[in-house]
Design a protein around this motif. Structure first.
Motif, PDB file in Angstrom:
ATOM      1  N   ILE A 325       0.830  -1.212   0.033  1.00  0.00           N
ATOM      2  CA  ILE A 325      -0.174  -0.117  -0.062  1.00  0.00           C
ATOM      3  C   ILE A 325       1.028   1.220  -0.170  1.00  0.00           C
ATOM      4  CG2 ILE A 325      -1.935   1.148   1.274  1.00  0.00           C
ATOM      5  CD1 ILE A 325      -2.698  -1.559   2.691  1.00  0.00           C
ATOM      6  N   GLU A 326       0.707   2.040  -1.046  1.00  0.00           N
ATOM      7  CA  GLU A 326       1.437   3.411  -1.129  1.00  0.00           C
ATOM      8  C   GLU A 326       1.100   4.398  -0.083  1.00  0.00           C
ATOM      9  OE1 GLU A 326       4.114   3.461  -3.089  1.00  0.00           O
ATOM     10  OE2 GLU A 326       3.645   1.683  -4.011  1.00  0.00           O
ATOM     11  N   PRO A 327       1.905   5.099   0.381  1.00  0.00           N
ATOM     12  CA  PRO A 327       1.332   6.420   1.162  1.00  0.00           C
ATOM     13  C   PRO A 327       0.110   7.226   0.603  1.00  0.00           C
ATOM     14  CG  PRO A 327       3.859   6.501   0.831  1.00  0.00           C
ATOM     15  CD  PRO A 327       3.410   5.367  -0.279  1.00  0.00           C
ATOM     16  N   ASP A 328      -0.668   7.486   1.385  1.00  0.00           N
ATOM     17  CA  ASP A 328      -1.761   8.255   1.089  1.00  0.00           C
ATOM     18  C   ASP A 328      -2.947   7.436   0.407  1.00  0.00           C
ATOM     19  OD1 ASP A 328      -1.794  10.695   2.147  1.00  0.00           O
ATOM     20  OD2 ASP A 328      -0.953  11.854   0.475  1.00  0.00           O
ATOM     21  N   GLN A 329      -2.671   6.220   0.185  1.00  0.00           N
ATOM     22  CA  GLN A 329      -3.858   5.348  -0.448  1.00  0.00           C
ATOM     23  C   GLN A 329      -4.925   4.814   0.593  1.00  0.00           C
ATOM     24  OE1 GLN A 329      -2.027   1.860  -2.258  1.00  0.00           O
ATOM     25  NE2 GLN A 329      -2.812   2.359  -4.279  1.00  0.00           N
ATOM     26  N   GLU A 330      -6.010   4.709  -0.009  1.00  0.00           N
ATOM     27  CA  GLU A 330      -7.109   4.285   0.887  1.00  0.00           C
ATOM     28  C   GLU A 330      -7.100   2.896   1.334  1.00  0.00           C
ATOM     29  OE1 GLU A 330     -11.186   5.604   0.323  1.00  0.00           O
ATOM     30  OE2 GLU A 330     -11.816   4.487   2.077  1.00  0.00           O
ATOM     31  N   ILE A 331      -7.205   2.487   2.520  1.00  0.00           N
ATOM     32  CA  ILE A 331      -7.171   1.178   2.927  1.00  0.00           C
ATOM     33  C   ILE A 331      -8.464   0.251   2.877  1.00  0.00           C
ATOM     34  CG2 ILE A 331      -6.634  -0.335   4.814  1.00  0.00           C
ATOM     35  CD1 ILE A 331      -4.321   1.724   5.669  1.00  0.00           C
ATOM     36  N   PHE A 332      -8.981  -0.471   2.096  1.00  0.00           N
ATOM     37  CA  PHE A 332      -9.928  -1.234   1.949  1.00  0.00           C
ATOM     38  C   PHE A 332      -9.846  -2.590   2.334  1.00  0.00           C
ATOM     39  CE2 PHE A 332      -9.941   1.886  -1.627  1.00  0.00           C
ATOM     40  CZ  PHE A 332     -11.230   2.546  -1.468  1.00  0.00           C
ATOM     41  N   ILE A 333     -11.176  -2.988   3.066  1.00  0.00           N
ATOM     42  CA  ILE A 333     -11.129  -4.369   3.205  1.00  0.00           C
ATOM     43  C   ILE A 333     -12.373  -4.965   2.528  1.00  0.00           C
ATOM     44  CG2 ILE A 333     -10.466  -4.181   5.661  1.00  0.00           C
ATOM     45  CD1 ILE A 333     -13.153  -4.306   6.716  1.00  0.00           C
ATOM     46  N   SER A 334     -12.724  -6.140   2.502  1.00  0.00           N
ATOM     47  CA  SER A 334     -13.906  -6.697   1.746  1.00  0.00           C
ATOM     48  C   SER A 334     -14.908  -7.053   2.920  1.00  0.00           C
ATOM     49  CB  SER A 334     -13.659  -7.959   0.793  1.00  0.00           C
ATOM     50  OG  SER A 334     -14.952  -8.334   0.173  1.00  0.00           O
ATOM     51  N   TYR A 335     -16.246  -6.528   2.744  1.00  0.00           N
ATOM     52  CA  TYR A 335     -17.363  -6.989   3.642  1.00  0.00           C
ATOM     53  C   TYR A 335     -18.049  -8.253   3.120  1.00  0.00           C
ATOM     54  CZ  TYR A 335     -17.381  -1.892   4.771  1.00  0.00           C
ATOM     55  OH  TYR A 335     -16.844  -0.653   5.177  1.00  0.00           O
ATOM     56  N   LEU A 336     -17.413  -8.678   2.084  1.00  0.00           N
ATOM     57  CA  LEU A 336     -18.090  -9.867   1.338  1.00  0.00           C
ATOM     58  C   LEU A 336     -16.966 -10.959   1.888  1.00  0.00           C
ATOM     59  CD1 LEU A 336     -18.940  -8.738  -1.955  1.00  0.00           C
ATOM     60  CD2 LEU A 336     -20.543  -9.189  -0.196  1.00  0.00           C
ATOM     61  N   ASP A 337     -17.323 -12.162   2.168  1.00  0.00           N
ATOM     62  CA  ASP A 337     -16.282 -13.403   2.256  1.00  0.00           C
ATOM     63  C   ASP A 337     -15.828 -13.719   0.982  1.00  0.00           C
ATOM     64  OD1 ASP A 337     -18.169 -15.194   1.249  1.00  0.00           O
ATOM     65  OD2 ASP A 337     -19.231 -15.843   3.093  1.00  0.00           O
ATOM     66  N   GLU A 338     -14.862 -14.516   0.965  1.00  0.00           N
ATOM     67  CA  GLU A 338     -14.170 -15.218  -0.085  1.00  0.00           C
ATOM     68  C   GLU A 338     -15.111 -15.314  -1.281  1.00  0.00           C
ATOM     69  OE1 GLU A 338     -10.093 -17.383   0.055  1.00  0.00           O
ATOM     70  OE2 GLU A 338     -10.209 -16.461   1.917  1.00  0.00           O
ATOM     71  N   HIS A 346     -23.007  -8.147 -10.431  1.00  0.00           N
ATOM     72  CA  HIS A 346     -24.609  -8.171 -10.019  1.00  0.00           C
ATOM     73  C   HIS A 346     -24.948  -8.751  -8.786  1.00  0.00           C
ATOM     74  CE1 HIS A 346     -29.032  -7.869 -10.453  1.00  0.00           C
ATOM     75  NE2 HIS A 346     -29.150  -9.322 -10.379  1.00  0.00           N
ATOM     76  N   SER A 347     -24.389  -9.833  -8.524  1.00  0.00           N
ATOM     77  CA  SER A 347     -24.709 -10.357  -7.109  1.00  0.00           C
ATOM     78  C   SER A 347     -24.130  -9.798  -5.912  1.00  0.00           C
ATOM     79  CB  SER A 347     -24.290 -12.081  -7.261  1.00  0.00           C
ATOM     80  OG  SER A 347     -25.207 -12.727  -8.081  1.00  0.00           O
ATOM     81  N   ARG A 348     -22.898  -9.337  -6.230  1.00  0.00           N
ATOM     82  CA  ARG A 348     -22.095  -8.639  -5.213  1.00  0.00           C
ATOM     83  C   ARG A 348     -22.861  -7.360  -4.790  1.00  0.00           C
ATOM     84  NH1 ARG A 348     -17.600  -9.172  -8.802  1.00  0.00           N
ATOM     85  NH2 ARG A 348     -17.465  -6.927  -9.095  1.00  0.00           N
TER      86      ARG A 348
END
Ligand SMILES: [Zn+2]
Ligand SMILES: [Zn+2]
Ligand SMILES: [Zn+2]
Length: 391
Positions: A325-338, A346-348
Protein backbone atom coordinates in the motif's frame (compact mmCIF):
# COMPACT_ATOMS: atom_id res chain seq x y z
CA UNK A 1 5.16 4.14 17.49
CA UNK A 2 3.13 6.41 15.20
CA UNK A 3 0.22 4.58 13.60
CA UNK A 4 0.72 3.91 9.87
CA UNK A 5 -2.91 4.91 9.11
CA UNK A 6 -5.26 7.81 9.67
CA UNK A 7 -9.00 8.25 9.42
CA UNK A 8 -10.24 10.94 7.07
CA UNK A 9 -13.59 12.23 5.96
CA UNK A 10 -14.40 10.92 2.48
CA UNK A 11 -17.29 10.96 0.03
CA UNK A 12 -17.81 7.25 0.49
CA UNK A 13 -20.52 5.34 2.28
CA UNK A 14 -19.85 6.23 5.88
CA UNK A 15 -18.26 9.59 5.25
CA UNK A 16 -15.08 8.14 6.68
CA UNK A 17 -12.19 6.18 5.28
CA UNK A 18 -8.83 4.89 6.42
CA UNK A 19 -5.65 6.02 4.62
CA UNK A 20 -2.02 4.96 4.84
CA UNK A 21 0.45 7.52 6.19
CA UNK A 22 3.46 5.70 4.79
CA UNK A 23 4.34 2.74 2.58
CA UNK A 24 2.88 -0.47 4.04
CA UNK A 25 4.32 -3.74 2.83
CA UNK A 26 2.08 -6.70 1.91
CA UNK A 27 1.78 -8.92 4.97
CA UNK A 28 2.39 -6.12 7.46
CA UNK A 29 0.01 -5.67 10.38
CA UNK A 30 -1.70 -2.29 10.16
CA UNK A 31 -3.30 -2.38 13.62
CA UNK A 32 -4.64 -4.61 16.38
CA UNK A 33 -7.99 -3.77 17.93
CA UNK A 34 -10.21 -5.01 20.76
CA UNK A 35 -13.96 -4.74 20.20
CA UNK A 36 -16.29 -2.42 22.11
CA UNK A 37 -18.46 -5.48 22.56
CA UNK A 38 -18.46 -9.03 21.18
CA UNK A 39 -20.53 -12.18 21.59
CA UNK A 40 -20.58 -15.77 20.36
CA UNK A 41 -23.42 -16.71 17.98
CA UNK A 42 -26.25 -18.49 19.78
CA UNK A 43 -26.30 -21.41 17.32
CA UNK A 44 -22.53 -21.83 17.64
CA UNK A 45 -22.85 -22.14 21.40
CA UNK A 46 -25.72 -24.61 21.03
CA UNK A 47 -23.53 -26.76 18.76
CA UNK A 48 -21.07 -27.19 21.66
CA UNK A 49 -18.35 -24.87 20.49
CA UNK A 50 -16.86 -23.98 23.85
CA UNK A 51 -15.70 -20.38 23.66
CA UNK A 52 -14.74 -17.91 26.38
CA UNK A 53 -17.84 -15.79 26.99
CA UNK A 54 -15.67 -12.68 27.17
CA UNK A 55 -12.85 -12.94 24.57
CA UNK A 56 -14.35 -15.73 22.39
CA UNK A 57 -11.18 -17.81 22.73
CA UNK A 58 -11.78 -21.40 21.68
CA UNK A 59 -11.44 -23.38 24.92
CA UNK A 60 -11.14 -26.85 23.43
CA UNK A 61 -7.61 -28.08 22.85
CA UNK A 62 -6.68 -28.50 19.18
CA UNK A 63 -7.01 -32.25 19.68
CA UNK A 64 -10.46 -31.99 21.30
CA UNK A 65 -11.63 -29.70 18.53
CA UNK A 66 -10.43 -32.08 15.82
CA UNK A 67 -11.94 -35.09 17.61
CA UNK A 68 -15.35 -33.44 18.01
CA UNK A 69 -15.57 -32.08 14.48
CA UNK A 70 -14.44 -35.27 12.74
CA UNK A 71 -16.13 -37.64 15.17
CA UNK A 72 -12.85 -39.49 15.84
CA UNK A 73 -12.78 -39.70 19.65
CA UNK A 74 -9.47 -41.57 19.83
CA UNK A 75 -7.34 -39.49 17.50
CA UNK A 76 -4.05 -38.30 18.97
CA UNK A 77 -2.62 -35.05 17.67
CA UNK A 78 1.19 -34.88 17.53
CA UNK A 79 3.07 -31.94 19.03
CA UNK A 80 0.22 -31.16 21.43
CA UNK A 81 2.61 -28.88 23.34
CA UNK A 82 2.14 -26.42 20.45
CA UNK A 83 -1.55 -26.04 21.31
CA UNK A 84 -1.91 -22.91 23.40
CA UNK A 85 -5.14 -23.79 25.22
CA UNK A 86 -4.60 -23.94 29.00
CA UNK A 87 -7.49 -25.86 30.63
CA UNK A 88 -6.05 -25.36 34.11
CA UNK A 89 -6.71 -21.62 33.77
CA UNK A 90 -10.37 -22.04 32.73
CA UNK A 91 -13.09 -20.84 35.11
CA UNK A 92 -16.90 -20.76 35.12
CA UNK A 93 -19.31 -18.19 36.45
CA UNK A 94 -20.30 -19.72 39.83
CA UNK A 95 -23.93 -18.66 39.27
CA UNK A 96 -24.77 -19.54 35.65
CA UNK A 97 -21.82 -21.71 34.64
CA UNK A 98 -20.78 -19.51 31.67
CA UNK A 99 -17.23 -20.58 30.67
CA UNK A 100 -14.27 -18.20 30.63
CA UNK A 101 -10.72 -18.90 29.46
CA UNK A 102 -9.21 -17.29 32.56
CA UNK A 103 -10.10 -15.43 35.74
CA UNK A 104 -9.24 -12.08 34.10
CA UNK A 105 -11.88 -12.65 31.40
CA UNK A 106 -14.49 -13.61 33.99
CA UNK A 107 -13.71 -10.49 36.00
CA UNK A 108 -13.78 -8.30 32.91
CA UNK A 109 -17.17 -9.71 31.83
CA UNK A 110 -18.55 -9.24 35.34
CA UNK A 111 -17.32 -5.65 35.46
CA UNK A 112 -18.72 -4.85 31.99
CA UNK A 113 -22.05 -6.64 31.46
CA UNK A 114 -22.35 -10.05 33.08
CA UNK A 115 -23.96 -8.79 36.30
CA UNK A 116 -26.99 -7.75 34.27
CA UNK A 117 -27.01 -10.70 31.86
CA UNK A 118 -26.07 -13.60 34.20
CA UNK A 119 -28.98 -16.04 34.18
CA UNK A 120 -28.23 -17.31 37.70
CA UNK A 121 -28.48 -20.89 38.94
CA UNK A 122 -31.86 -21.77 37.46
CA UNK A 123 -31.43 -19.86 34.25
CA UNK A 124 -34.40 -20.91 32.12
CA UNK A 125 -36.75 -18.22 33.43
CA UNK A 126 -34.20 -15.41 33.22
CA UNK A 127 -34.91 -12.71 30.58
CA UNK A 128 -31.49 -13.40 28.97
CA UNK A 129 -32.52 -17.01 28.30
CA UNK A 130 -35.89 -15.85 27.01
CA UNK A 131 -34.16 -13.44 24.62
CA UNK A 132 -31.74 -16.08 23.31
CA UNK A 133 -34.47 -18.70 22.87
CA UNK A 134 -36.69 -16.20 21.03
CA UNK A 135 -33.74 -15.17 18.90
CA UNK A 136 -32.96 -18.75 17.91
CA UNK A 137 -36.44 -19.09 16.42
CA UNK A 138 -35.75 -16.13 14.10
CA UNK A 139 -33.32 -16.14 11.22
CA UNK A 140 -31.99 -12.80 10.27
CA UNK A 141 -29.40 -12.51 7.60
CA UNK A 142 -26.58 -11.57 7.76
CA UNK A 143 -25.39 -13.74 10.62
CA UNK A 144 -23.08 -11.06 11.97
CA UNK A 145 -26.29 -9.31 12.98
CA UNK A 146 -26.91 -10.65 16.45
CA UNK A 147 -29.43 -9.55 19.05
CA UNK A 148 -27.05 -10.49 21.88
CA UNK A 149 -24.72 -7.71 20.74
CA UNK A 150 -27.59 -5.29 21.45
CA UNK A 151 -28.20 -6.93 24.83
CA UNK A 152 -24.50 -6.63 25.75
CA UNK A 153 -24.42 -3.00 24.69
CA UNK A 154 -27.46 -2.23 26.83
CA UNK A 155 -26.03 -4.20 29.78
CA UNK A 156 -22.69 -2.39 29.45
CA UNK A 157 -24.43 0.98 29.64
CA UNK A 158 -26.59 -0.21 32.56
CA UNK A 159 -23.59 -1.39 34.57
CA UNK A 160 -21.68 1.88 34.31
CA UNK A 161 -22.31 3.79 37.51
CA UNK A 162 -20.38 6.90 36.48
CA UNK A 163 -22.64 9.06 34.25
CA UNK A 164 -19.61 10.53 32.43
CA UNK A 165 -18.23 7.11 31.56
CA UNK A 166 -21.67 6.07 30.43
CA UNK A 167 -21.98 9.10 28.16
CA UNK A 168 -18.51 8.51 26.70
CA UNK A 169 -19.46 4.93 25.81
CA UNK A 170 -22.75 5.93 24.17
CA UNK A 171 -21.03 8.77 22.28
CA UNK A 172 -18.46 6.37 20.86
CA UNK A 173 -21.29 4.28 19.43
CA UNK A 174 -22.54 7.25 17.47
CA UNK A 175 -19.34 7.08 15.37
CA UNK A 176 -20.71 3.96 13.72
CA UNK A 177 -22.91 4.29 10.69
CA UNK A 178 -26.42 3.68 11.94
CA UNK A 179 -28.93 4.77 9.36
CA UNK A 180 -31.24 2.13 8.05
CA UNK A 181 -31.93 3.90 4.80
CA UNK A 182 -29.35 5.34 2.51
CA UNK A 183 -31.07 8.51 1.37
CA UNK A 184 -28.95 9.00 -1.68
CA UNK A 185 -29.81 5.65 -3.15
CA UNK A 186 -33.09 5.25 -1.36
CA UNK A 187 -32.36 1.72 -0.31
CA UNK A 188 -34.33 0.20 2.49
CA UNK A 189 -32.40 -2.15 4.68
CA UNK A 190 -33.30 -5.77 4.47
CA UNK A 191 -33.92 -5.75 8.23
CA UNK A 192 -36.88 -3.48 7.67
CA UNK A 193 -38.58 -5.81 5.24
CA UNK A 194 -42.24 -6.37 6.17
CA UNK A 195 -41.65 -9.99 7.15
CA UNK A 196 -39.40 -8.83 10.01
CA UNK A 197 -41.57 -6.10 11.47
CA UNK A 198 -43.34 -8.34 13.95
CA UNK A 199 -40.15 -10.07 15.10
CA UNK A 200 -38.41 -6.76 15.70
CA UNK A 201 -41.31 -5.74 17.96
CA UNK A 202 -41.11 -9.01 19.92
CA UNK A 203 -37.39 -8.49 20.59
CA UNK A 204 -37.91 -4.85 21.55
CA UNK A 205 -40.61 -5.80 24.05
CA UNK A 206 -38.36 -8.35 25.78
CA UNK A 207 -35.46 -5.91 26.03
CA UNK A 208 -37.64 -3.04 27.20
CA UNK A 209 -39.40 -5.10 29.83
CA UNK A 210 -36.26 -6.60 31.34
CA UNK A 211 -33.29 -4.38 30.56
CA UNK A 212 -34.72 -0.84 30.43
CA UNK A 213 -32.21 1.93 31.13
CA UNK A 214 -33.33 5.55 31.44
CA UNK A 215 -30.15 7.14 30.04
CA UNK A 216 -30.65 5.36 26.70
CA UNK A 217 -34.44 5.38 26.70
CA UNK A 218 -34.61 6.10 22.96
CA UNK A 219 -33.07 2.65 22.24
CA UNK A 220 -36.26 1.10 23.59
CA UNK A 221 -38.59 3.13 21.34
CA UNK A 222 -39.53 1.67 17.92
CA UNK A 223 -37.36 4.03 15.83
CA UNK A 224 -34.38 4.07 18.20
CA UNK A 225 -34.47 0.29 18.43
CA UNK A 226 -34.43 -0.11 14.65
CA UNK A 227 -31.52 2.29 14.52
CA UNK A 228 -29.66 0.23 17.14
CA UNK A 229 -30.31 -2.92 15.09
CA UNK A 230 -29.06 -1.12 11.98
CA UNK A 231 -25.86 -0.22 13.77
CA UNK A 232 -25.29 -3.86 14.63
CA UNK A 233 -26.43 -5.18 11.25
CA UNK A 234 -24.21 -2.96 9.15
CA UNK A 235 -21.16 -2.78 11.44
CA UNK A 236 -21.06 -6.23 13.09
CA UNK A 237 -17.77 -7.89 12.17
CA UNK A 238 -17.71 -11.69 12.07
CA UNK A 239 -15.18 -13.27 14.43
CA UNK A 240 -13.73 -16.75 14.04
CA UNK A 241 -11.42 -18.33 16.61
CA UNK A 242 -9.82 -21.75 16.50
CA UNK A 243 -7.33 -23.52 18.75
CA UNK A 244 -6.72 -25.96 15.90
CA UNK A 245 -5.50 -23.24 13.52
CA UNK A 246 -3.23 -21.80 16.25
CA UNK A 247 -1.71 -25.27 16.70
CA UNK A 248 -1.26 -25.62 12.92
CA UNK A 249 0.36 -22.19 12.63
CA UNK A 250 2.73 -23.00 15.49
CA UNK A 251 3.73 -26.26 13.78
CA UNK A 252 4.54 -24.31 10.62
CA UNK A 253 6.47 -21.62 12.49
CA UNK A 254 8.21 -23.33 15.35
CA UNK A 255 9.47 -26.64 14.01
CA UNK A 256 13.07 -26.18 12.87
CA UNK A 257 13.82 -29.76 11.78
CA UNK A 258 13.20 -29.86 8.05
CA UNK A 259 11.98 -33.44 7.79
CA UNK A 260 9.62 -33.13 10.73
CA UNK A 261 8.37 -29.82 9.36
CA UNK A 262 7.53 -31.41 6.01
CA UNK A 263 5.87 -34.36 7.71
CA UNK A 264 3.71 -32.10 9.87
CA UNK A 265 2.83 -29.88 6.91
CA UNK A 266 1.52 -32.87 5.01
CA UNK A 267 -0.39 -34.08 8.04
CA UNK A 268 -1.96 -30.65 8.58
CA UNK A 269 -3.17 -30.60 4.96
CA UNK A 270 -4.72 -34.01 5.51
CA UNK A 271 -6.38 -32.97 8.78
CA UNK A 272 -7.83 -29.85 7.17
CA UNK A 273 -9.19 -31.98 4.35
CA UNK A 274 -10.86 -34.19 6.97
CA UNK A 275 -12.31 -31.20 8.77
CA UNK A 276 -13.59 -29.74 5.50
CA UNK A 277 -15.09 -33.01 4.34
CA UNK A 278 -16.61 -34.22 7.59
CA UNK A 279 -17.55 -31.07 9.49
CA UNK A 280 -17.82 -28.71 6.51
CA UNK A 281 -15.78 -25.57 5.88
CA UNK A 282 -18.30 -23.32 7.62
CA UNK A 283 -18.00 -25.23 10.91
CA UNK A 284 -14.30 -24.96 11.61
CA UNK A 285 -14.31 -22.04 14.02
CA UNK A 286 -15.93 -20.76 17.16
CA UNK A 287 -17.97 -17.95 15.70
CA UNK A 288 -19.45 -14.71 16.86
CA UNK A 289 -19.48 -11.03 16.03
CA UNK A 290 -18.29 -7.76 17.49
CA UNK A 291 -18.24 -4.01 17.02
CA UNK A 292 -14.83 -2.48 16.20
CA UNK A 293 -14.43 1.28 16.00
CA UNK A 294 -11.25 1.46 13.88
CA UNK A 295 -12.15 -1.39 11.58
CA UNK A 296 -15.55 0.20 10.94
CA UNK A 297 -13.74 3.17 9.37
CA UNK A 298 -12.42 0.93 6.56
CA UNK A 299 -14.52 1.07 3.41
CA UNK A 300 -15.28 -1.87 1.16
CA UNK A 301 -13.68 -2.93 -2.11
CA UNK A 302 -14.26 -6.15 -4.06
CA UNK A 303 -10.45 -6.08 -4.64
CA UNK A 304 -9.28 -5.13 -1.11
CA UNK A 305 -5.69 -4.29 -0.13
CA UNK A 306 -6.17 -5.34 3.51
CA UNK A 307 -7.78 -8.20 5.38
CA UNK A 308 -9.27 -8.77 8.83
CA UNK A 309 -7.92 -11.78 10.74
CA UNK A 310 -8.08 -13.17 14.29
CA UNK A 311 -4.61 -14.69 14.74
CA UNK A 312 -4.57 -14.96 18.53
CA UNK A 313 -7.48 -17.33 19.05
CA UNK A 314 -9.57 -14.54 20.57
CA UNK A 315 -11.63 -11.48 19.58
CA UNK A 316 -8.61 -9.22 19.07
CA UNK A 317 -8.77 -8.17 15.43
CA UNK A 318 -5.67 -7.80 13.30
CA UNK A 319 -5.84 -5.80 10.07
CA UNK A 320 -3.16 -6.98 7.65
CA UNK A 321 -2.08 -5.57 4.30
CA UNK A 322 -2.60 -8.14 1.53
CA UNK A 323 -0.95 -5.92 -1.10
CA UNK A 324 1.73 -3.25 -0.93
CA UNK A 325 0.00 0.00 0.00
CA UNK A 326 1.54 3.30 -1.13
CA UNK A 327 1.51 6.38 1.14
CA UNK A 328 -1.84 8.23 1.07
CA UNK A 329 -3.73 5.32 -0.46
CA UNK A 330 -7.10 4.33 0.97
CA UNK A 331 -7.08 1.06 2.93
CA UNK A 332 -9.95 -1.18 1.85
CA UNK A 333 -11.28 -4.42 3.28
CA UNK A 334 -13.94 -6.64 1.76
CA UNK A 335 -17.30 -6.86 3.54
CA UNK A 336 -18.01 -9.95 1.45
CA UNK A 337 -16.44 -13.28 2.32
CA UNK A 338 -14.11 -14.93 -0.17
CA UNK A 339 -16.89 -16.98 -1.65
CA UNK A 340 -19.23 -14.03 -2.26
CA UNK A 341 -16.40 -11.98 -3.72
CA UNK A 342 -16.13 -14.41 -6.63
CA UNK A 343 -19.78 -13.89 -7.55
CA UNK A 344 -20.89 -11.73 -10.49
CA UNK A 345 -20.90 -7.96 -10.20
CA UNK A 346 -24.70 -8.07 -10.12
CA UNK A 347 -24.79 -10.49 -7.16
CA UNK A 348 -22.09 -8.60 -5.27
CA UNK A 349 -24.04 -5.39 -5.71
CA UNK A 350 -27.22 -6.97 -4.45
CA UNK A 351 -25.48 -8.33 -1.31
CA UNK A 352 -23.76 -5.03 -0.56
CA UNK A 353 -26.91 -3.01 -1.22
CA UNK A 354 -29.13 -5.17 0.97
CA UNK A 355 -26.72 -5.69 3.87
CA UNK A 356 -24.54 -2.61 3.85
CA UNK A 357 -26.65 -0.06 1.98
CA UNK A 358 -24.31 1.15 -0.72
CA UNK A 359 -23.46 0.73 -4.37
CA UNK A 360 -19.90 -0.46 -4.89
CA UNK A 361 -17.73 1.63 -7.20
CA UNK A 362 -14.49 -0.24 -6.63
CA UNK A 363 -12.09 -0.67 -9.59
CA UNK A 364 -13.37 -4.21 -10.23
CA UNK A 365 -17.03 -3.14 -10.29
CA UNK A 366 -16.23 -0.16 -12.51
CA UNK A 367 -14.25 -2.31 -14.95
CA UNK A 368 -17.11 -4.81 -15.15
CA UNK A 369 -19.85 -2.20 -15.47
CA UNK A 370 -19.84 -2.13 -19.29
CA UNK A 371 -18.95 -5.73 -19.84
CA UNK A 372 -22.11 -7.64 -20.82
CA UNK A 373 -20.68 -10.79 -19.20
CA UNK A 374 -20.90 -9.19 -15.81
CA UNK A 375 -23.95 -6.97 -15.96
CA UNK A 376 -26.73 -9.42 -16.70
CA UNK A 377 -29.70 -8.91 -14.40
CA UNK A 378 -30.72 -12.53 -14.29
CA UNK A 379 -27.57 -14.25 -13.10
CA UNK A 380 -28.82 -14.66 -9.56
CA UNK A 381 -28.75 -18.41 -10.00
CA UNK A 382 -25.04 -18.31 -9.22
CA UNK A 383 -26.12 -17.63 -5.63
CA UNK A 384 -26.86 -21.29 -5.16
CA UNK A 385 -23.33 -22.34 -6.01
CA UNK A 386 -21.77 -24.57 -3.47
CA UNK A 387 -19.03 -22.28 -2.40
CA UNK A 388 -16.20 -23.73 -0.40
CA UNK A 389 -14.08 -21.56 1.83
CA UNK A 390 -10.52 -22.89 1.91
CA UNK A 391 -8.49 -21.18 4.58
ZN1 LIG B 1 -11.16 -15.18 27.54
ZN1 LIG C 1 -23.15 -15.93 35.32
ZN1 LIG D 1 -16.90 -3.68 -5.99
Amino acid sequence: MEPCYEIRITQAKKGRGMFSRRFIKAGEEIFLESPMVSVQFAWNETCKYKACQQCLRSMETAEQMYRRLTNKPHFTLPKSNLCEVTPDRHVCCPDCGAPYCCRECYEEATALHHKVLCTGKDGKDHPTSHLIETWKTMHYPPETFNIMLAARLIATVKQKSDPLERKEFVDKLSTFCRSLTNDENNIIHKLLGNQFQHQIEVLREILKESFYEESIKEWFEPDGFKSLLALIGTNGQGIGTSSFSVWATNCEKKIADENLHKELSDLIDELYDDLNNIAGPEFLDCEGSGLYLLQSACNHSCVPNAQVTFPHNNHILSLKAVKDIEPDQEIFISYLDECDRTRSRHSRHRLLRENYLFICNCPLCVSQAYDPDFTSDDDDDDDDDDCMDHN
